[in-house]
Every structure is written in C-alpha cells, then in structure tokens.
Design a protein around this motif. Structure first.
Motif, PDB file in Angstrom:
ATOM      1  N   THR A 104      19.873  -0.359 -19.531  1.00 21.19           N
ATOM      2  CA  THR A 104      18.476  -0.355 -19.052  1.00 21.19           C
ATOM      3  C   THR A 104      17.717   0.819 -19.654  1.00 21.19           C
ATOM      4  OG1 THR A 104      19.272  -1.261 -16.977  1.00 21.19           O
ATOM      5  CG2 THR A 104      17.035  -0.407 -16.965  1.00 21.19           C
ATOM      6  N   ILE A 105      18.360   1.991 -19.656  1.00 17.45           N
ATOM      7  CA  ILE A 105      17.685   3.193 -20.176  1.00 17.45           C
ATOM      8  C   ILE A 105      17.404   3.034 -21.671  1.00 17.45           C
ATOM      9  CG2 ILE A 105      18.004   5.675 -20.610  1.00 17.45           C
ATOM     10  CD1 ILE A 105      19.516   5.684 -17.875  1.00 17.45           C
ATOM     11  N   ILE A 106      18.377   2.527 -22.410  1.00 23.60           N
ATOM     12  CA  ILE A 106      18.188   2.332 -23.860  1.00 23.60           C
ATOM     13  C   ILE A 106      16.996   1.396 -24.108  1.00 23.60           C
ATOM     14  CG2 ILE A 106      19.218   1.299 -25.944  1.00 23.60           C
ATOM     15  CD1 ILE A 106      21.964   2.286 -24.875  1.00 23.60           C
ATOM     16  N   ILE A 107      16.972   0.258 -23.401  1.00 21.01           N
ATOM     17  CA  ILE A 107      15.892  -0.714 -23.620  1.00 21.01           C
ATOM     18  C   ILE A 107      14.549  -0.110 -23.194  1.00 21.01           C
ATOM     19  CG2 ILE A 107      15.016  -3.025 -23.054  1.00 21.01           C
ATOM     20  CD1 ILE A 107      17.945  -3.875 -22.592  1.00 21.01           C
ATOM     21  N   SER A 108      14.534   0.611 -22.047  1.00 16.92           N
ATOM     22  CA  SER A 108      13.278   1.214 -21.556  1.00 16.92           C
ATOM     23  C   SER A 108      12.718   2.203 -22.569  1.00 16.92           C
ATOM     24  CB  SER A 108      13.509   1.973 -20.253  1.00 16.92           C
ATOM     25  OG  SER A 108      14.029   1.141 -19.311  1.00 16.92           O
TER      26      SER A 108
ATOM     27  N   LYS B 222       0.834  -1.199   0.000  1.00 22.20           N
ATOM     28  CA  LYS B 222       0.000   0.000   0.000  1.00 22.20           C
ATOM     29  C   LYS B 222       0.873   1.255   0.000  1.00 22.20           C
ATOM     30  CE  LYS B 222      -3.879  -2.151   2.355  1.00 22.20           C
ATOM     31  NZ  LYS B 222      -4.453  -2.397   3.663  1.00 22.20           N
ATOM     32  N   ASN B 223       0.438   2.247  -0.771  1.00 23.80           N
ATOM     33  CA  ASN B 223       1.105   3.565  -0.823  1.00 23.80           C
ATOM     34  C   ASN B 223       2.611   3.474  -1.085  1.00 23.80           C
ATOM     35  OD1 ASN B 223      -1.401   4.673  -0.108  1.00 23.80           O
ATOM     36  ND2 ASN B 223      -0.955   4.345   2.060  1.00 23.80           N
ATOM     37  N   LEU B 224       2.979   2.678  -2.056  1.00 16.78           N
ATOM     38  CA  LEU B 224       4.401   2.589  -2.394  1.00 16.78           C
ATOM     39  C   LEU B 224       4.841   3.889  -3.045  1.00 16.78           C
ATOM     40  CD1 LEU B 224       4.772  -1.002  -3.915  1.00 16.78           C
ATOM     41  CD2 LEU B 224       5.663  -0.216  -1.745  1.00 16.78           C
ATOM     42  N   LYS B 225       5.968   4.393  -2.591  1.00 15.15           N
ATOM     43  CA  LYS B 225       6.498   5.628  -3.185  1.00 15.15           C
ATOM     44  C   LYS B 225       7.284   5.284  -4.448  1.00 15.15           C
ATOM     45  CE  LYS B 225       6.792   7.714   1.355  1.00 15.15           C
ATOM     46  NZ  LYS B 225       6.595   6.543   2.228  1.00 15.15           N
ATOM     47  N   ILE B 226       7.597   6.325  -5.226  1.00 19.56           N
ATOM     48  CA  ILE B 226       8.283   6.080  -6.505  1.00 19.56           C
ATOM     49  C   ILE B 226       9.600   5.336  -6.279  1.00 19.56           C
ATOM     50  CG2 ILE B 226       9.470   7.197  -8.459  1.00 19.56           C
ATOM     51  CD1 ILE B 226       7.292   9.247  -8.569  1.00 19.56           C
ATOM     52  N   PHE B 227      10.369   5.770  -5.260  1.00 21.77           N
ATOM     53  CA  PHE B 227      11.676   5.128  -5.054  1.00 21.77           C
ATOM     54  C   PHE B 227      11.517   3.656  -4.670  1.00 21.77           C
ATOM     55  CE2 PHE B 227      11.010   6.202  -0.563  1.00 21.77           C
ATOM     56  CZ  PHE B 227      11.567   5.115   0.082  1.00 21.77           C
ATOM     57  N   GLU B 228      10.402   3.344  -3.961  1.00 16.67           N
ATOM     58  CA  GLU B 228      10.171   1.940  -3.586  1.00 16.67           C
ATOM     59  C   GLU B 228       9.827   1.102  -4.813  1.00 16.67           C
ATOM     60  OE1 GLU B 228       8.469   1.424   0.741  1.00 16.67           O
ATOM     61  OE2 GLU B 228       7.371   3.004  -0.313  1.00 16.67           O
ATOM     62  N   LYS B 229       9.045   1.699  -5.712  1.00 20.87           N
ATOM     63  CA  LYS B 229       8.701   0.993  -6.951  1.00 20.87           C
ATOM     64  C   LYS B 229       9.955   0.752  -7.786  1.00 20.87           C
ATOM     65  CE  LYS B 229       4.062   2.932  -7.257  1.00 20.87           C
ATOM     66  NZ  LYS B 229       3.198   3.873  -7.959  1.00 20.87           N
ATOM     67  N   VAL B 230      10.835   1.760  -7.824  1.00 22.58           N
ATOM     68  CA  VAL B 230      12.081   1.632  -8.588  1.00 22.58           C
ATOM     69  C   VAL B 230      12.942   0.512  -7.992  1.00 22.58           C
ATOM     70  CG1 VAL B 230      14.249   2.817  -9.153  1.00 22.58           C
ATOM     71  CG2 VAL B 230      12.084   4.013  -9.396  1.00 22.58           C
ATOM     72  N   LEU B 231      13.037   0.491  -6.655  1.00 18.18           N
ATOM     73  CA  LEU B 231      13.852  -0.543  -6.004  1.00 18.18           C
ATOM     74  C   LEU B 231      13.276  -1.937  -6.235  1.00 18.18           C
ATOM     75  CD1 LEU B 231      14.668   1.334  -2.690  1.00 18.18           C
ATOM     76  CD2 LEU B 231      16.367   0.499  -4.307  1.00 18.18           C
TER      77      LEU B 231
ATOM     78  N   ARG C 111       6.406  10.549 -21.791  1.00 16.38           N
ATOM     79  CA  ARG C 111       7.803  10.328 -21.380  1.00 16.38           C
ATOM     80  C   ARG C 111       8.127  11.009 -20.053  1.00 16.38           C
ATOM     81  NH1 ARG C 111       8.535  13.979 -25.673  1.00 16.38           N
ATOM     82  NH2 ARG C 111       9.733  15.838 -25.119  1.00 16.38           N
ATOM     83  N   LYS C 112       7.341  12.039 -19.699  1.00 18.65           N
ATOM     84  CA  LYS C 112       7.560  12.707 -18.404  1.00 18.65           C
ATOM     85  C   LYS C 112       7.279  11.739 -17.241  1.00 18.65           C
ATOM     86  CE  LYS C 112       6.621  17.486 -19.683  1.00 18.65           C
ATOM     87  NZ  LYS C 112       5.560  18.497 -19.746  1.00 18.65           N
ATOM     88  N   ASP C 113       6.360  10.767 -17.472  1.00 16.77           N
ATOM     89  CA  ASP C 113       6.043   9.786 -16.426  1.00 16.77           C
ATOM     90  C   ASP C 113       7.213   8.834 -16.183  1.00 16.77           C
ATOM     91  OD1 ASP C 113       3.569  10.934 -16.459  1.00 16.77           O
ATOM     92  OD2 ASP C 113       2.687   9.427 -17.778  1.00 16.77           O
ATOM     93  N   LEU C 114       8.004   8.637 -17.227  1.00 14.31           N
ATOM     94  CA  LEU C 114       9.107   7.684 -17.159  1.00 14.31           C
ATOM     95  C   LEU C 114      10.333   8.285 -16.462  1.00 14.31           C
ATOM     96  CD1 LEU C 114       9.667   4.821 -18.224  1.00 14.31           C
ATOM     97  CD2 LEU C 114      10.540   5.842 -20.321  1.00 14.31           C
ATOM     98  N   PHE C 115      10.535   9.574 -16.643  1.00 13.30           N
ATOM     99  CA  PHE C 115      11.754  10.240 -16.178  1.00 13.30           C
ATOM    100  C   PHE C 115      12.010  10.089 -14.663  1.00 13.30           C
ATOM    101  CE2 PHE C 115      14.083  13.991 -14.659  1.00 13.30           C
ATOM    102  CZ  PHE C 115      15.289  13.760 -15.304  1.00 13.30           C
ATOM    103  N   PRO C 116      11.011  10.338 -13.783  1.00 12.93           N
ATOM    104  CA  PRO C 116      11.296  10.215 -12.342  1.00 12.93           C
ATOM    105  C   PRO C 116      11.769   8.817 -11.942  1.00 12.93           C
ATOM    106  CG  PRO C 116       9.084  11.071 -12.705  1.00 12.93           C
ATOM    107  CD  PRO C 116       9.625  10.709 -14.035  1.00 12.93           C
ATOM    108  N   TYR C 117      11.235   7.812 -12.602  1.00 12.97           N
ATOM    109  CA  TYR C 117      11.615   6.431 -12.283  1.00 12.97           C
ATOM    110  C   TYR C 117      13.060   6.161 -12.728  1.00 12.97           C
ATOM    111  CZ  TYR C 117       6.766   5.338 -11.215  1.00 12.97           C
ATOM    112  OH  TYR C 117       5.525   5.315 -10.644  1.00 12.97           O
ATOM    113  N   LEU C 118      13.351   6.549 -13.964  1.00  9.22           N
ATOM    114  CA  LEU C 118      14.687   6.262 -14.480  1.00  9.22           C
ATOM    115  C   LEU C 118      15.761   7.067 -13.753  1.00  9.22           C
ATOM    116  CD1 LEU C 118      14.105   5.870 -18.338  1.00  9.22           C
ATOM    117  CD2 LEU C 118      14.334   4.097 -16.612  1.00  9.22           C
ATOM    118  N   SER C 119      15.442   8.318 -13.396  1.00  8.21           N
ATOM    119  CA  SER C 119      16.447   9.127 -12.692  1.00  8.21           C
ATOM    120  C   SER C 119      16.746   8.530 -11.319  1.00  8.21           C
ATOM    121  CB  SER C 119      15.976  10.576 -12.566  1.00  8.21           C
ATOM    122  OG  SER C 119      14.763  10.627 -11.868  1.00  8.21           O
TER     123      SER C 119
END
Lengths: 187, 183
Positions: A36-40, A3-12, A107-115
């Motif tokens: 990873t970034i190229i494939i994403s 529940k309520n996973l933050k972006i960094f938790e989803k990335v991890l 693509r703006k949705d993708l940037f916070p995750y990849l960064s």
C-alpha cells in the motif's frame, strides 16, 4: 456521521478493504501494508506530474497495474508469501487509501495517514492472528486445534475487530478532548 | 437442493461479496443515507455490478489463451464502463474526503469480476452467481441504511453515533450469515 471526521477515522474508512481482508496474519498484514505504501508514494509522485482533467482515470489504471504486478511478483520474491497472497493484494489498486497521495499537496500531509494505517494494520492483524489462530508471526502459542476465538480469523471477526478498534479509538480521543476542555475551564 | 440453487444461495449468503469479501462494504457504509432513498439507489448500483460482471465475463471468454495477464486491464475497462453508466443515471457525482466518489465504487465493480473469473464459471453459472452477489449487495446496502438511520436517531452518546457502531451491527449480521456454513 461524516462531520468532523478525525484522521484515524478517515484512515479506517479509506483503508477498510485491506484492514478487513489483509489482516488474517501479521506477515500478510505487513506485506499488504508495504505494498500500500509503495503504491501510495508512486501515486503521490505521479499526481505531481499528471495535470490532466482525467488524471484520476490514469491514476486508477496505474494503481491497478502496480497492485497486479505486486500480486504476481511478491510470491516469487518473498518465500513465505506464497500462501498468504490473496486477492486483496490485487484489490489495493481499487482501494481509496492508495489515492490519498493524489489529494495531498505535500508529502508531510501523507505521512500522518500512512503511519496510522500501518498502526491499525498491525493492531488488527495481531488481534486476529492471536485470537483466531493462536499464533503470532506463525509461531504457535496455543494448541493449534483450539485457537482462543476461531471466528476472529473469519470474515465476521474481521469486521468485529475493526469496529472494536474504531470504537476504542473514538473513546480514547473523546476522553482526551473532555480532559482538555476540563483543564481549560479550570484555568 | 440443486447445484444452481446452491450456487445462488452461496453467492447470496456465505460468499456474499459485501460481507464475506468486503467488496462494497465501504461504499454501502458511506453512501447509504436513509432507507427511503436507498431502495432505488441500491438498485442502480446492483444493476451496474450485474452488467459489468457480464461484460467482464465476455471479455475474459473472448481473450485468447496465453493473454491472461491482460485480464485486469479488461476488467478496468468494464469497470470504467460501469462507472460511466452510473454517472448517466446521476450517481457517483461529487467528492467524498477530497476524492471523486467513483473511487469508492471501484472495489465492488472490479472485485466482483475477479471473484467470478477466479471461480471459472460457465455462462449460466456466472449469471446465477452474479444474481446472488447483487441481491446480497442490495440487501446489505439497504440494511446499512436502516442501521445508520437507527444509530443517528438513537439516544446514545455521540461517541457511539459513529461508523464503528454501524460496522459492529454488520459484524453481528455476518455472524448470522456464517452460520449458514454449518447447513
């Protein structure tokens, strides 16, 4: 826990495999991050073209092809890559983080995750290379025979480092939230 | 200790696919909910890995020399067959973080085939190694369910009732496993 996973938790969570297996050295981590970034990005571009019901299967096939291609090409293109390319480069095709683009509308949705993924990869690799091998970017900082904490470069160390980074991130964000709540109650 | 017994214990402990190669660690962390239902659930996933490894080995064995570049494609086919098998059993339905759940089980299916292929085993060795791998996966899946259940019901602060604590517990388990390298 979900529940309520933050972006960094989803990335991890989504990038757990490269974070654990591709962070033995900083150079390895940087190469795996770039791959990873190229494939994403390619998967993100393709997800706007493929609109079939079975699009996920196509995307998995493409991601595995791309990761296998990079696994074969990288040692020939990057001279230092020969010793550090391991099977986690190939496993990128079966890592959920590369499919983030398929769920992103923009693509703006993708940037916070990849960064955040880049940040975590660099932090984890820096800690593991320094403590596990006593070096940074292959520059030996301690006596090679006596790394500060050799086990950090092995598989238990990988899991331990990621769990500590995760815990510290949780503590930092929860402290920030507490401060915000505190200031709001004062107002 | 005989060679076969050594291969089995290595695949189970020091070369455990979930702890030493991280294949399936994410899946075990997110999919194991409680000890009660994890026994049967883990058994289904372990059987799928076993069957897919046999299939992948046969594909690889039948592949003519000079076509090694096709190995990932064949492993992709066997992986998808494994996913279909699990879906027939009612597993991997629904989504997690807006992605279909099967994406999270690709790594153990595809990766374990790659590990077996990399070691260049003959058939009996492959069966022995795969048996060790799936038993290792099964145990880690059930352990993770137990750890998660314990973490959730503990009196700790909510900040510790997270996946980071589960991973820290698995790291301690891994520390114990790596001790077998010394034997």
């Amino acid at each position: 826990m979900d529940k309520n996973l933050k972006i960094f938790e989803k990335v991890l969570l989504l990038g757990l495999l490269p974070l654990l297996g591709g962070t033995e050295t900083l150079i390895q981590a940087l190469l795996i991050t770039v791959s990873t970034i190229i494939i994403s990005i390619i998967i993100f571009a393709l997800s706007n073209i493929i609109h079939e019901a079975n699009k996920w299967y196509w995307e998995v096939a493409i991601a595995i092809t791309l990761s296998y291609s990079l696994y074969l090409i990288l040692p020939k293109v990057v001279p230092v890559a020969d010793n550090i390319i391991n099977h986690y480069f190939l496993f990128l095709g079966v890592t959920p983080i590369v499919y983030l683009g398929a769920t992103a509308n923009h693509r703006k949705d993708l940037f916070p995750y990849l960064s955040k993924f880049i940040l975590f990869m660099i932090i984890a690799a820096s800690i593991r290379e320094f403590l596990g091998l006593g070096s940074i970017f292959n520059i030996q900082l301690t006596n090679p025979a006596y790394p500060p904490l050799g086990i950090i470069n092995k598989f238990p160390g990988a899991i331990l480092v990621i769990s500590v980074i995760w815990l510290l991130s949780n503590l930092i964000t929860s402290n920030k939230n507490l401060k915000k709540e505190g200031s709001e109650s004062l107002v | 200790m005989s060679e076969t017994a050594r291969l089995f214990t290595d695949s189970l402990l020091t070369n455990n696919m979930t702890i030493a190669y991280f294949l399936g660690i994410l899946f075990a962390v997110i999919e194991s909910k409680s000890i009660k239902n994890s026994f049967i659930k883990a058994l289904r996933f372990a059987i799928a890995i076993f069957l897919v490894n046999i299939l992948g080995w046969i594909f690889n064995y039948l592949l003519p020399a000079g076509y090694e570049a096709l190995v990932p494609a064949l492993f992709f086919v066997s992986t998808m067959m494994g996913i279909s098998f699990l879906r027939l059993l009612g597993e991997l339905e629904g989504e997690y973080l807006a992605m279909p759940k099967f994406l999270f089980f690709l790594a153990p299916l595809f990766g374990s085939q790659w590990l077996i292929q990399g070691a260049n085993y003959n058939y009996p060795e492959m069966i022995t190694s795969t048996s060790g791998h799936i038993l290792g996966f099964y145990l880690i899946f059930v352990f993770t369910a137990a750890i998660k259940e314990k973490v959730i019901v503990s009196d700790a602060s909510p900040v510790f009732k997270k996946y980071s604590t589960v991973l820290a517990a698995l790291a301690m388990l891994a520390m114990g496993i790596i001790g077998f390298h010394l034997i």
